[in-house]
Design a protein around this motif. Structure first.
Motif, PDB file in Angstrom:
ATOM      1  N   GLN A 221       0.840  -1.216   0.000  1.00 11.00           N
ATOM      2  CA  GLN A 221       0.000   0.000   0.000  1.00 11.00           C
ATOM      3  C   GLN A 221       0.870   1.259   0.000  1.00 11.00           C
ATOM      4  N   LEU A 222       1.967   1.215   0.735  1.00 10.97           N
ATOM      5  CA  LEU A 222       2.883   2.354   0.742  1.00 10.97           C
ATOM      6  C   LEU A 222       3.480   2.565  -0.645  1.00 10.97           C
ATOM      7  N   ALA A 223       3.863   1.480  -1.315  1.00 13.86           N
ATOM      8  CA  ALA A 223       4.434   1.593  -2.661  1.00 13.86           C
ATOM      9  C   ALA A 223       3.436   2.244  -3.616  1.00 13.86           C
ATOM     10  N   GLU A 224       2.179   1.831  -3.512  1.00 19.20           N
ATOM     11  CA  GLU A 224       1.139   2.389  -4.373  1.00 19.20           C
ATOM     12  C   GLU A 224       0.918   3.870  -4.080  1.00 19.20           C
ATOM     13  N   ALA A 225       0.897   4.221  -2.792  1.00 21.09           N
ATOM     14  CA  ALA A 225       0.688   5.615  -2.398  1.00 21.09           C
ATOM     15  C   ALA A 225       1.889   6.482  -2.799  1.00 21.09           C
ATOM     16  N   LEU A 226       3.096   5.941  -2.619  1.00 24.85           N
ATOM     17  CA  LEU A 226       4.295   6.683  -3.018  1.00 24.85           C
ATOM     18  C   LEU A 226       4.307   6.942  -4.518  1.00 24.85           C
ATOM     19  N   ARG A 227       3.790   5.987  -5.284  1.00 23.52           N
ATOM     20  CA  ARG A 227       3.713   6.210  -6.733  1.00 23.52           C
ATOM     21  C   ARG A 227       2.828   7.412  -7.038  1.00 23.52           C
ATOM     22  N   ALA A 228       1.726   7.545  -6.305  1.00 21.73           N
ATOM     23  CA  ALA A 228       0.864   8.719  -6.486  1.00 21.73           C
ATOM     24  C   ALA A 228       1.620   9.993  -6.118  1.00 21.73           C
ATOM     25  N   GLY A 229       2.424   9.919  -5.051  1.00 19.27           N
ATOM     26  CA  GLY A 229       3.234  11.066  -4.647  1.00 19.27           C
ATOM     27  C   GLY A 229       4.269  11.435  -5.691  1.00 19.27           C
ATOM     28  N   VAL A 230       4.932  10.424  -6.235  1.00 17.89           N
ATOM     29  CA  VAL A 230       5.958  10.652  -7.262  1.00 17.89           C
ATOM     30  C   VAL A 230       5.323  11.208  -8.535  1.00 17.89           C
ATOM     31  N   ASP A 231       4.155  10.713  -8.899  1.00 19.91           N
ATOM     32  CA  ASP A 231       3.434  11.246 -10.067  1.00 19.91           C
ATOM     33  C   ASP A 231       3.103  12.727  -9.867  1.00 19.91           C
ATOM     34  N   ALA A 232       2.735  13.088  -8.639  1.00 20.32           N
ATOM     35  CA  ALA A 232       2.420  14.488  -8.338  1.00 20.32           C
ATOM     36  C   ALA A 232       3.659  15.371  -8.452  1.00 20.32           C
ATOM     37  N   VAL A 233       4.803  14.845  -8.028  1.00 19.10           N
ATOM     38  CA  VAL A 233       6.066  15.579  -8.157  1.00 19.10           C
ATOM     39  C   VAL A 233       6.405  15.789  -9.635  1.00 19.10           C
ATOM     40  N   ALA A 234       6.225  14.737 -10.433  1.00 19.83           N
ATOM     41  CA  ALA A 234       6.503  14.838 -11.868  1.00 19.83           C
ATOM     42  C   ALA A 234       5.618  15.896 -12.517  1.00 19.83           C
ATOM     43  N   GLN A 235       4.361  15.924 -12.102  1.00 22.69           N
ATOM     44  CA  GLN A 235       3.423  16.900 -12.653  1.00 22.69           C
ATOM     45  C   GLN A 235       3.803  18.316 -12.229  1.00 22.69           C
ATOM     46  N   LEU A 236       4.145  18.493 -10.960  1.00 24.76           N
ATOM     47  CA  LEU A 236       4.496  19.813 -10.440  1.00 24.76           C
ATOM     48  C   LEU A 236       5.756  20.351 -11.111  1.00 24.76           C
ATOM     49  N   GLY A 237       6.760  19.490 -11.261  1.00 27.89           N
ATOM     50  CA  GLY A 237       8.033  19.942 -11.817  1.00 27.89           C
ATOM     51  C   GLY A 237       8.119  19.840 -13.324  1.00 27.89           C
ATOM     52  N   GLY A 238       7.131  19.188 -13.933  1.00 28.31           N
ATOM     53  CA  GLY A 238       7.163  18.996 -15.375  1.00 28.31           C
ATOM     54  C   GLY A 238       8.330  18.140 -15.826  1.00 28.31           C
ATOM     55  N   ALA A 239       8.772  17.230 -14.978  1.00 29.56           N
ATOM     56  CA  ALA A 239       9.960  16.424 -15.257  1.00 29.56           C
ATOM     57  C   ALA A 239       9.607  14.957 -15.444  1.00 29.56           C
ATOM     58  N   ALA A 240      10.556  14.229 -16.010  1.00 29.47           N
ATOM     59  CA  ALA A 240      10.417  12.792 -16.217  1.00 29.47           C
ATOM     60  C   ALA A 240      11.757  12.134 -15.909  1.00 29.47           C
ATOM     61  N   PRO A 241      11.779  10.814 -15.678  1.00 31.64           N
ATOM     62  CA  PRO A 241      13.055  10.135 -15.498  1.00 31.64           C
ATOM     63  C   PRO A 241      13.986  10.417 -16.684  1.00 31.64           C
ATOM     64  N   GLY A 242      15.255  10.646 -16.368  1.00 29.43           N
ATOM     65  CA  GLY A 242      16.223  10.986 -17.400  1.00 29.43           C
ATOM     66  C   GLY A 242      16.485  12.469 -17.517  1.00 29.43           C
TER      67      GLY A 242
END
Length: 199
Positions: A104-125
């Motif tokens: 459940q933590l892994a799933e929730a962290l993925r939502a958190g990481v997706d939000a960071v990507a959206q906020l920063g407009g960034a992607a891996p790499g």
């Protein structure tokens, strides 16, 4: 199962790791940023460790409080990015859950990481904290230790990359050959999680 006390210990362990590594984070940031990443995060996570103390009562509440502290005390981009990561993760865990599983933590962290990507407009790499966080979240499905190893490898892998987001992107080719400070601090956050989990 991971209860509120586990999450309080995670934040305390992160604060201790950031305090220990603040000079190294600032050195990394001085090469390609504002030379304040370590000092900013030290101030933020010191405030987090003090705030989460014995309260609050659920994993979600701990992370939301921690995220709010980071947004209000850390300057630059780091506060909003780390604050968003923790607050969105907490929101995804749900306010009523007294404890959660690693899955459940892994799933929730993925939502958190997706939000960071959206906020920063960034992607891996792009040579950002996402280069450590995305592989860590993927590996957390297996174990805390795997997540720590994946985050460390992801941070190390930013060295040859050219920055495409954030302050470092202004340097163009000169950003190549330096580890991203955000990826380095994200690896500390994941390492603290594994440490508290006993892995």
């Amino acid at each position: 199962m991971l209860d509120a006390d586990f999450f309080r210990r995670w934040m305390a362990a992160t604060a201790a790791a950031v305090d220990r590594e603040a000079d190294r984070l600032t050195d990394l940031d001085s090469a390609i940023g504002d030379a304040d990443h370590g000092s900013n995060l030290r101030r933020g996570f010191t405030a987090v460790a003090a705030a989460v103390g014995k309260e609050p009562a659920t994993p979600a509440a701990v992370l939301k409080l921690a995220g709010g502290q980071l947004i209000s005390t850390v300057g630059g981009a780091s506060g909003p990015l780390y604050g968003t990561l923790l607050r969105r993760t907490g929101k995804a865990l749900g306010d009523d859950a007294a404890d959660v599983s690693r899955e459940q933590l892994a799933e929730a962290l993925r939502a958190g990481v997706d939000a960071v990507a959206q906020l920063g407009g960034a992607a891996p790499g792009d040579k950002t904290m996402l280069d450590a966080l995305v592989p860590a979240v993927d590996a957390l499905a297996d174990s805390f230790a795997a997540a720590r190893a994946a985050a460390a490898a992801g941070a190390e892998a930013t060295v040859p990359l050219r920055a495409r987001k954030g302050r470092a992107s202004y340097l163009g080719e000169r950003s190549v050959g330096h580890q991203d400070p955000g990826a380095a601090s994200a690896a500390l956050l994941v390492a603290a999680l594994a440490e508290v989990a006993g892995e």
